[in-house]
Design an enzyme around this catalytic site. Structure first.
Site, PDB file in Angstrom:
ATOM      1  N   LYS A   1       4.196 -22.170   3.508  1.00 18.25           N
ATOM      2  CA  LYS A   1       4.545 -22.358   4.337  1.00 18.25           C
ATOM      3  C   LYS A   1       4.451 -23.980   5.554  1.00 18.25           C
ATOM      4  CE  LYS A   1       8.036 -19.369   4.090  1.00 18.25           C
ATOM      5  NZ  LYS A   1       9.481 -19.631   3.841  1.00 18.25           N
TER       6      LYS A   1
ATOM      7  N   TYR B   1       1.188 -17.511   1.242  1.00 19.32           N
ATOM      8  CA  TYR B   1       1.885 -17.182   1.887  1.00 19.32           C
ATOM      9  C   TYR B   1       1.869 -18.524   3.272  1.00 19.32           C
ATOM     10  CZ  TYR B   1       6.595 -16.086   4.632  1.00 19.32           C
ATOM     11  OH  TYR B   1       7.665 -16.541   5.427  1.00 19.32           O
TER      12      TYR B   1
HETATM   13  N1  CAA Z   1      -7.223  -9.558  12.502  1.00 16.56           N
HETATM   14  C1  CAA Z   1      -7.919  -9.483  12.069  1.00 16.56           C
HETATM   15  N2  CAA Z   1      -8.632  -8.393  11.705  1.00 16.56           N
HETATM   16  C2  CAA Z   1      -7.829  -7.733  10.941  1.00 16.56           C
HETATM   17  C3  CAA Z   1      -5.847  -8.187  11.432  1.00 16.56           C
HETATM   18  C4  CAA Z   1      -6.129  -9.247  12.160  1.00 16.56           C
HETATM   19  N3  CAA Z   1      -4.642 -10.166  12.317  1.00 16.56           N
HETATM   20  N4  CAA Z   1      -5.311  -7.638  10.850  1.00 16.56           N
HETATM   21  C5  CAA Z   1      -6.178  -6.348  10.282  1.00 16.56           C
HETATM   22  N5  CAA Z   1      -7.309  -6.373  10.681  1.00 16.56           N
HETATM   23  C6  CAA Z   1      -8.351  -5.474  10.080  1.00 16.56           C
HETATM   24  C7  CAA Z   1      -7.905  -4.064   9.806  1.00 16.56           C
HETATM   25  O1  CAA Z   1      -8.201  -3.849  11.918  1.00 16.56           O
HETATM   26  C8  CAA Z   1      -8.980  -3.506   9.506  1.00 16.56           C
HETATM   27  O2  CAA Z   1     -10.156  -3.180   9.957  1.00 16.56           O
HETATM   28  P1  CAA Z   1     -10.981  -2.052   9.661  1.00 16.56           P
HETATM   29  O3  CAA Z   1     -11.116  -2.247   8.723  1.00 16.56           O
HETATM   30  O4  CAA Z   1     -12.680  -2.382  11.409  1.00 16.56           O
HETATM   31  O5  CAA Z   1     -10.256  -0.718  11.193  1.00 16.56           O
HETATM   32  C9  CAA Z   1      -9.001  -4.812   8.445  1.00 16.56           C
HETATM   33  O6  CAA Z   1      -8.564  -5.550   8.594  1.00 16.56           O
HETATM   34  C10 CAA Z   1      -8.239  -4.327   7.678  1.00 16.56           C
HETATM   35  O7  CAA Z   1      -6.609  -3.998   7.859  1.00 16.56           O
HETATM   36  P2  CAA Z   1      -5.215  -3.059   7.097  1.00 16.56           P
HETATM   37  O8  CAA Z   1      -5.714  -1.910   6.854  1.00 16.56           O
HETATM   38  O9  CAA Z   1      -4.435  -3.632   7.555  1.00 16.56           O
HETATM   39  O10 CAA Z   1      -5.997  -3.634   5.431  1.00 16.56           O
HETATM   40  P3  CAA Z   1      -4.908  -3.396   4.234  1.00 16.56           P
HETATM   41  O11 CAA Z   1      -5.485  -4.050   3.259  1.00 16.56           O
HETATM   42  O12 CAA Z   1      -4.311  -1.801   3.909  1.00 16.56           O
HETATM   43  O13 CAA Z   1      -3.941  -4.808   4.410  1.00 16.56           O
HETATM   44  C11 CAA Z   1      -2.823  -6.213   4.910  1.00 16.56           C
HETATM   45  C12 CAA Z   1      -4.037  -6.073   4.105  1.00 16.56           C
HETATM   46  C13 CAA Z   1      -1.447  -6.175   3.329  1.00 16.56           C
HETATM   47  C14 CAA Z   1      -2.760  -8.436   5.239  1.00 16.56           C
HETATM   48  C15 CAA Z   1      -1.659  -5.762   5.951  1.00 16.56           C
HETATM   49  O14 CAA Z   1      -2.763  -5.813   7.464  1.00 16.56           O
HETATM   50  C16 CAA Z   1      -0.580  -6.384   6.262  1.00 16.56           C
HETATM   51  O15 CAA Z   1       0.248  -6.061   5.456  1.00 16.56           O
HETATM   52  N6  CAA Z   1      -0.907  -7.576   7.133  1.00 16.56           N
HETATM   53  C17 CAA Z   1       0.307  -7.932   8.054  1.00 16.56           C
HETATM   54  C18 CAA Z   1       0.587  -9.152   7.342  1.00 16.56           C
HETATM   55  C19 CAA Z   1       1.899  -9.935   7.427  1.00 16.56           C
HETATM   56  O16 CAA Z   1       1.708 -10.113   8.951  1.00 16.56           O
HETATM   57  N7  CAA Z   1       2.757 -10.063   6.747  1.00 16.56           N
HETATM   58  C20 CAA Z   1       4.029 -10.906   7.343  1.00 16.56           C
HETATM   59  C21 CAA Z   1       4.922 -10.484   6.571  1.00 16.56           C
HETATM   60  S1  CAA Z   1       6.562 -10.901   7.217  1.00 16.56           S
HETATM   61  C22 CAA Z   1       6.905 -12.811   7.621  1.00 16.56           C
HETATM   62  O17 CAA Z   1       5.789 -13.268   6.528  1.00 16.56           O
HETATM   63  C23 CAA Z   1       7.920 -13.686   7.289  1.00 16.56           C
HETATM   64  C24 CAA Z   1       7.497 -14.808   8.494  1.00 16.56           C
HETATM   65  O18 CAA Z   1       7.203 -15.839   7.632  1.00 16.56           O
HETATM   66  C25 CAA Z   1       6.887 -13.958   9.477  1.00 16.56           C
END
Ligand code: CAA
Length: 240
Positions: free
Chosen positions: A151, A147
């Site tokens: 973008k 994404y």
């Molecule tokens: N920076 C560093 N580390 C991070 C982090 C970040 N931003 N986010 C998560 N982590 C770490 C977590 O702390 C975790 O570490 P530990 O296992 O040591 O605790 C590890 O990464 C795994 O994190 P998750 O449990 O969240 O992992 P997952 O595999 O279940 O999910 C993911 C990963 C799908 C990416 C999930 O974190 C997620 O959905 N994140 C949001 C992504 C996002 O912001 N998407 C935007 C959608 S809306 C959009 O896109 C519109 C727009 O234009 C703004």
């Protein structure tokens, strides 16, 4: 009849708000959608705006649909490239399909719509192309290499096409929304979203209408000298 504006992904979320804002400003609006028939039917019932179903990622289908819109509604003078999808996941878990689906829809859709509309705009010496980018294309985001790349590509596409359109009265701009209260953002896990909202100086998610007003301004006559620019609407989350 006002100038014809086509909004991709126009029946829901930010796209719907854009359709309504352009309609309020006197444009003859057409909304594209890809799949959700029921939402599209309800949208037309409520707004009176016609919908055209096609996949913006499909080059031939987009060219054919835009030709049909020009025949049935009128020359396309405003394009809002809003259609977008997410397939979030860390690189380790992201499949090749997750990558190509997002690139094809989010970035490929911009190319396909521009190809369909640009020649007519050039002949008529007036056009507006407004691409919906994202804060995550500017700043990157964990779990979104697909994404963020698409973008970010939109922002480059905007600046390149702006240079080609300028001499023909075609402006090409982008809006980079932050986190907006739509279905797409609602799909982010709650604990992750809480942390994101905590980093927004304004202290809340944005509203789709707040993006739509920016689009309406860029589409208006007042926007004639703005081209190749990106308007960030993100509550101060990323200052760029
Ligand atoms: N920076 C560093 N580390 C991070 C982090 C970040 N931003 N986010 C998560 N982590 C770490 C977590 O702390 C975790 O570490 P530990 O296992 O040591 O605790 C590890 O990464 C795994 O994190 P998750 O449990 O969240 O992992 P997952 O595999 O279940 O999910 C993911 C990963 C799908 C990416 C999930 O974190 C997620 O959905 N994140 C949001 C992504 C996002 O912001 N998407 C935007 C959608 S809306 C959009 O896109 C519109 C727009 O234009 C703004």
């Amino acid at each position: 009849m006002g100038r014809v504006a086509v909004v991709t992904g126009g029946t829901r979320g930010i796209g719907r708000a854009i359709c309504e804002a352009l309609q309020a400003d006197g444009f003859t609006v057409v909304a594209n959608y890809a799949g959700n028939e029921e939402k599209a039917r309800k949208f037309t019932e409520e707004t009176g705006i016609p919908t055209y179903k096609f996949d913006v990622g499909d080059h031939e289908a987009t060219l054919a649909a835009c030709a049909r819109i020009e025949e049935e509604v009128g020359p396309i003078e405003v394009v809002v490239n809003n259609a977008g999808i997410t397939r979030d996941g860390t690189l380790m878990r992201m499949s090749y399909d997750d990558w190509t689906d997002v690139m094809r829809t989010n970035l490929g859709g911009c190319f396909n719509m521009a190809k369909a509309a640009f020649a007519g705009m050039k002949d008529r010496k007036w056009g507006r192309i407004i691409n919906i980018g994202s804060i995550n294309g500017q700043a990157g985001q964990y779990g979104q290499v697909n994404y963020a790349a698409a973008k970010s590509g939109i922002h480059g596409f905007t600046k390149a096409l702006a240079q080609e359109g300028a001499r023909y009265g075609i402006t090409v701009n982008a809006i980079a929304p932050g986190y907006i209260d739509t279905d797409m953002v609602a799909a982010v896990p709650e604990n992750v979203l809480e942390k994101i909202v905590a980093k927004i100086p304004v202290g809340r998610l944005g509203h789709a209408e707040e993006i739509a007003r920016g689009v309406a301004f860029l589409a208006s006559e007042d926007g004639a000298f703005i081209t190749g620019s990106t308007l960030s609407i993100n509550g101060g989350q990323h200052m760029y």
